[in-house]
Design a protein around this motif. Structure first.
Motif, PDB file in Angstrom:
ATOM      1  N   SER A   4       5.514  22.397 -60.752  1.00  0.00           N
ATOM      2  CA  SER A   4       6.502  23.477 -60.816  1.00  0.00           C
ATOM      3  C   SER A   4       6.251  24.504 -59.727  1.00  0.00           C
ATOM      4  O   SER A   4       7.189  25.019 -59.116  1.00  0.00           O
ATOM      5  N   MET A   7       7.433  23.057 -56.518  1.00  0.00           N
ATOM      6  CA  MET A   7       8.884  23.040 -56.517  1.00  0.00           C
ATOM      7  C   MET A   7       9.427  24.434 -56.204  1.00  0.00           C
ATOM      8  O   MET A   7      10.334  24.595 -55.402  1.00  0.00           O
ATOM      9  N   SER A   8       8.857  25.447 -56.807  1.00  0.00           N
ATOM     10  CA  SER A   8       9.375  26.795 -56.595  1.00  0.00           C
ATOM     11  C   SER A   8       9.194  27.239 -55.147  1.00  0.00           C
ATOM     12  O   SER A   8      10.014  27.957 -54.612  1.00  0.00           O
ATOM     13  N   LEU A  12      13.149  25.383 -54.233  1.00  0.00           N
ATOM     14  CA  LEU A  12      13.892  26.578 -54.636  1.00  0.00           C
ATOM     15  C   LEU A  12      13.875  27.649 -53.574  1.00  0.00           C
ATOM     16  O   LEU A  12      14.530  28.673 -53.696  1.00  0.00           O
ATOM     17  N   PHE A  33      11.816  32.355 -62.285  1.00  0.00           N
ATOM     18  CA  PHE A  33      11.590  31.500 -63.452  1.00  0.00           C
ATOM     19  C   PHE A  33      12.887  30.928 -63.998  1.00  0.00           C
ATOM     20  O   PHE A  33      12.913  29.799 -64.494  1.00  0.00           O
ATOM     21  N   LEU A  36      13.684  28.058 -61.781  1.00  0.00           N
ATOM     22  CA  LEU A  36      12.788  26.952 -62.115  1.00  0.00           C
ATOM     23  C   LEU A  36      13.265  26.238 -63.377  1.00  0.00           C
ATOM     24  O   LEU A  36      13.323  25.006 -63.420  1.00  0.00           O
ATOM     25  N   SER A  39      16.404  24.284 -62.589  1.00  0.00           N
ATOM     26  CA  SER A  39      16.062  23.119 -61.772  1.00  0.00           C
ATOM     27  C   SER A  39      15.436  22.015 -62.608  1.00  0.00           C
ATOM     28  O   SER A  39      15.748  20.835 -62.431  1.00  0.00           O
ATOM     29  N   ARG A  40      14.548  22.384 -63.506  1.00  0.00           N
ATOM     30  CA  ARG A  40      13.925  21.390 -64.395  1.00  0.00           C
ATOM     31  C   ARG A  40      14.981  20.708 -65.272  1.00  0.00           C
ATOM     32  O   ARG A  40      14.933  19.496 -65.481  1.00  0.00           O
TER      33      ARG A  40
END
Length: 92
Positions: A4, A7-8, A12, A33, A36, A39-40
């Protein structure tokens, strides 16, 4: 957690922000957040990495053109493969 975080930072495009007030810091963290979490969920629904979803959907554009006090809206032509991604995100 590490996935995560990566990814952020990359997908992102979360970059360091230099806020000084508590409200600004909390607002920034809330936005990051939330992105995130969204996106998840998109990854879960589509089975695709968020980077691939973004690359696939980014070219889709609509246009609103005003000519002589008349407004025309043009929706994008969405290929079937892109529509499948949108349907999965929507939950259809």
């Amino acid at each position: 957690m590490e996935q995560s975080f990566r990814m952020s930072k990359t997908d992102l495009r979360a970059r360091p922000m230099f806020h000084r007030t508590r409200d600004a810091i909390e607002t920034h963290l809330t936005i990051v957040f939330t992105a995130l979490a969204v996106s998840r969920e998109v990854q879960t629904r589509t089975g695709l990495a968020i980077r691939k979803v973004i690359r696939q959907l980014r070219p889709l554009r609509s246009a609103i053109i005003a000519i002589n006090a008349t407004t025309h809206t043009f929706a994008p032509e969405i290929p079937d493969d892109k529509q499948a991604i949108l349907d999965a995100i929507h939950g259809a």
